[in-house]
Write an enzyme that holds these catalytic residues in place. Structure first.
Site, short mmCIF file in Angstrom:
data_model
loop_
_atom_site.label_atom_id
_atom_site.label_comp_id
_atom_site.label_asym_id
_atom_site.label_seq_id
_atom_site.Cartn_x
_atom_site.Cartn_y
_atom_site.Cartn_z
N LYS A 106 1.06 -1.22 -0.18
CA LYS A 106 0.01 0.16 -0.03
C LYS A 106 0.90 1.15 0.03
O LYS A 106 2.00 1.18 0.38
CB LYS A 106 -0.87 0.24 1.47
CG LYS A 106 -2.07 0.69 1.14
CD LYS A 106 -3.25 0.23 0.39
CE LYS A 106 -4.51 0.55 0.10
NZ LYS A 106 -5.65 0.05 -0.34
N ASP A 148 -6.65 4.17 -4.60
CA ASP A 148 -7.68 4.13 -3.56
C ASP A 148 -8.22 5.45 -3.27
O ASP A 148 -8.47 6.02 -4.21
CB ASP A 148 -6.44 3.65 -2.42
CG ASP A 148 -7.21 3.26 -0.96
OD1 ASP A 148 -7.48 2.01 -1.19
OD2 ASP A 148 -7.28 3.90 -0.25
P1 NDP Z 1 -12.91 7.69 -3.20
O1 NDP Z 1 -11.79 8.85 -2.98
O2 NDP Z 1 -13.24 7.59 -4.81
O3 NDP Z 1 -14.12 8.03 -2.46
C1 NDP Z 1 -14.04 8.22 -1.19
C2 NDP Z 1 -15.43 8.69 -0.68
O4 NDP Z 1 -15.72 8.39 0.99
C3 NDP Z 1 -15.70 9.99 -0.87
O5 NDP Z 1 -17.06 10.03 -1.16
C4 NDP Z 1 -15.27 10.87 0.43
O6 NDP Z 1 -15.86 11.94 0.64
C5 NDP Z 1 -15.90 9.83 1.49
N1 NDP Z 1 -15.36 9.91 2.63
C6 NDP Z 1 -14.13 10.22 3.11
N2 NDP Z 1 -13.92 10.25 4.51
C7 NDP Z 1 -15.25 10.23 4.86
C8 NDP Z 1 -15.69 10.19 6.07
N3 NDP Z 1 -14.91 10.32 7.16
N4 NDP Z 1 -16.91 9.84 6.32
C9 NDP Z 1 -17.75 10.03 5.04
N5 NDP Z 1 -17.50 9.70 3.89
C10 NDP Z 1 -16.07 9.88 3.87
O7 NDP Z 1 -12.23 6.39 -2.73
P2 NDP Z 1 -12.90 5.01 -2.96
O8 NDP Z 1 -14.11 4.85 -3.20
O9 NDP Z 1 -11.77 4.39 -4.09
O10 NDP Z 1 -12.34 4.28 -1.63
C11 NDP Z 1 -13.22 4.06 -0.45
C12 NDP Z 1 -12.97 3.01 0.36
O11 NDP Z 1 -12.74 1.69 -0.14
C13 NDP Z 1 -11.53 3.10 1.19
O12 NDP Z 1 -11.62 2.80 2.39
C14 NDP Z 1 -10.60 2.39 0.28
O13 NDP Z 1 -9.52 1.91 0.95
C15 NDP Z 1 -11.56 1.31 0.21
N6 NDP Z 1 -11.14 0.33 -1.05
C16 NDP Z 1 -11.32 0.90 -2.55
C17 NDP Z 1 -10.88 0.16 -3.55
C18 NDP Z 1 -10.80 0.62 -5.01
O14 NDP Z 1 -10.65 -0.13 -5.98
N7 NDP Z 1 -11.05 1.90 -5.27
C19 NDP Z 1 -10.71 -1.30 -3.51
C20 NDP Z 1 -11.02 -1.55 -2.14
C21 NDP Z 1 -11.43 -0.93 -0.99
P3 NDP Z 1 -15.04 13.24 0.55
O15 NDP Z 1 -15.05 13.84 -0.88
O16 NDP Z 1 -15.79 14.36 1.54
O17 NDP Z 1 -13.68 13.06 1.24
O1 2IT Z 2 -7.97 -1.63 -0.85
C1 2IT Z 2 -7.65 -2.05 -2.13
O2 2IT Z 2 -7.92 -3.29 -2.28
C2 2IT Z 2 -7.60 -1.09 -3.15
N1 2IT Z 2 -7.62 0.05 -2.99
C3 2IT Z 2 -7.24 -1.85 -4.55
C4 2IT Z 2 -5.73 -2.27 -4.88
C5 2IT Z 2 -5.54 -2.62 -6.20
O3 2IT Z 2 -4.22 -3.14 -6.53
O4 2IT Z 2 -6.26 -2.90 -7.06
#
Ligand code: NDP
Ligand code: 2IT
Length: 445
Positions: free
Chosen positions: A126, A166
């Site tokens: 990460k 992420d």
């Molecule tokens: P994004 O940056 O696309 O979106 C994050 C979202 O979460 C935004 O809407 C953000 O709002 C909101 N957010 C952040 N902090 C808070 C909070 N304290 N309370 C409420 N909402 C909040 O990120 P992702 O969608 O990619 O990631 C979201 C989660 O999923 C993370 O935990 C990430 O590690 C996990 N994840 C992501 C993967 C991926 O492929 N992208 C894969 C597996 C897991 P704001 O704009 O206000 O910050």
């Molecule tokens: O938390 C996660 O699994 C991710 N942000 C995706 C990682 C990846 O290599 O696609």
């Protein structure tokens, strides 16, 4: 003292200033007790637990860049190369002001076990920076990404360490990072995943985490003869994971009534209009509050946490770590919520997660539930290696198979060790066993 307790005590002593990392390690080691006790001699002999909780390498570096006013800005960048027992380090980059070593170590540790669950050959890593993309111009984001890659490039490679997105890192950022990597090294290779479709990206990667979350949720519920049709669903966040979780849930007939960002949440009893959300978030990079201005009858509520007080059947935390605490968990269960699947990494506090398990609601923890994203990243690596690209249908079919298989592995492991229906224990054991085998097979390294 048991092996687990010995290692836990040592980890707590060594990493006292890293609460998120200790939280993740604590949860995992506690739930591995049964399997560790049963195999204590061989795991001790190889120092499996001591090695599992120590990253192979942590790289930390200065990221200087120039903002639109011409001022020099400095952020801190990281790559945590956690575990390469079953494949090259693989895991996302997070750009968020809260990023620090503790958060990236918790994410890298979780990633190691999650990636194992996909059954694909990927190790855990990460990275990221305490850079806040919010309110930055395109040029500023590009300048930051280029400077970040000026250091990162020497640590990564298509067969050694393959970052992806992420929080705060999506298609735009991956594109800028990829361009800079190619420019410095002169190599056109699958060193990042989540790339644009015109330069080696995989169809379906954008949707993968959210779709995968719903596939495993649907699989879990189907074993109880429950369908998603007509269910009231609440999804926190409105980023990449949340948006595509909503899309797939709606395709399967669910009624998604709420989404959020860090400022607050919207409640739309008629069902979220995802086109509006995509326009606000993906096109305009705006705030979820604007949804209420654009659709009559929708209310916006300040404060993200309030979303868990909405009466719903299913809750999908898709925002960030520790966004749902014990009080929230109690409120959800009290209001009749019977399933929780985690799109975000470690969104439930230890107490909230334990409460869900105790109440025997259908609770699928993050490392199983959100593994679809990294799984399709690994499929992107495969396509890059063979210099071919698969159709959306092909990728989506494989994603679905992977999620169904993760459910099977997780529920089987839980059952085998006497914790039927406890997917926290199941996912941790199933993920751990493969990594431990690979580490023992490769000797002390
Ligand atoms: P994004 O940056 O696309 O979106 C994050 C979202 O979460 C935004 O809407 C953000 O709002 C909101 N957010 C952040 N902090 C808070 C909070 N304290 N309370 C409420 N909402 C909040 O990120 P992702 O969608 O990619 O990631 C979201 C989660 O999923 C993370 O935990 C990430 O590690 C996990 N994840 C992501 C993967 C991926 O492929 N992208 C894969 C597996 C897991 P704001 O704009 O206000 O910050
Ligand atoms: O938390 C996660 O699994 C991710 N942000 C995706 C990682 C990846 O290599 O696609």
């Amino acid at each position: 003292m048991s092996y687990v307790d010995e290692v836990l005590a040592e980890v707590r002593k060594k990493n006292a200033s890293e609460p998120e990392f200790l939280q993740a390690v604590g949860e995992v080691l506690e739930s591995l007790r049964a399997v560790v006790d049963a195999n204590e001699e061989k795991y001790r002999k190889y120092g499996i637990l001591e090695r599992l909780v120590e990253p192979e390498r942590i790289i930390s570096f200065r990221v200087p860049w120039i903002d639109d006013k011409g001022d020099v800005r400095v952020n801190r960048g990281y790559r945590v190369e956690f575990n390469s027992a079953i494949g090259p380090y693989k895991g996302g980059l997070r750009f968020h002001p809260t990023v620090n070593q503790s958060i990236l170590k918790f994410l890298g540790f979780e990633q190691t076990l999650k990636n194992s669950l996909t059954s694909l050959p990927i190790g855990g890593g990460k990275g990221g920076a305490d850079f806040d993309p919010k309110g930055k111009s395109d040029r500023e984001v590009m300048a930051f990404c280029q400077s970040f890659m000026n250091e990162l490039y020497r640590h990564i490679g298509a067969d050694s360490d393959v970052p992806a997105g992420d929080m705060g890192v999506g298609g735009r950022e991956i594109g800028y990072l990829y361009g800079q990597y190619k420019r410095i090294t002169g190599r056109y290779e699958g060193v990042l995943t989540g790339k644009g479709l015109t330069f080696g990206g995989s169809l379906g990667r954008t949707q993968a985490t959210g779709y995968g979350l719903i596939y495993i949720l649907d699989e879990m519920l189907s074993h109880k003869s429950i369908s998603l049709e007509g269910k009231r669903v609440v999804v926190s966040g409105s980023g990449n994971v949340a948006i595509y979780a909503v899309e797939k849930a709606q395709q399967l007939g669910a009624r998604v009534i709420a989404m959020s960002d860090s400022n607050g949440y919207i409640l739309d009893e008629d069902g979220i209009d995802l086109d509006i959300v995509k326009d606000i978030k993906e096109v305009k990079r705006g705030r979820i509050k604007e949804y209420a201005d654009r659709k009559p009858g929708v209310s916006f509520h300040e404060g993200a946490r309030g979303i868990w007080s909405i009466k719903c059947d299913i809750a999908l935390p898709c925002a960030t770590q520790n966004e749902l605490d014990l009080e929230d968990a109690k409120k959800l269960v009290e209001n009749g919520c019977f399933a929780v699947a985690e799109g975000a990494n470690m969104p439930s506090t230890l107490e909230a997660a334990a409460y869900f398990v105790e109440k025997k609601i259908n609770y699928m923890p993050a490392k199983a539930a959100n593994a679809g994203g990294v799984a399709v990243s690994a499929l992107e690596m495969t396509q890059n290696s063979e210099r071919l690209s698969w159709s959306f249908e092909e990728v989506d079919r494989r994603l679905k198979d992977i999620m169904v298989n993760i459910y099977a592995m997780t529920s089987r492991a839980a059952e085998k060790y006497g914790h039927e229906g406890d997917f926290v224990t199941g996912a941790n054991i199933a993920g751990f066993e493969k990594v431990a085998e690979a580490m023992m097979g490769q000797g002390v390294c």
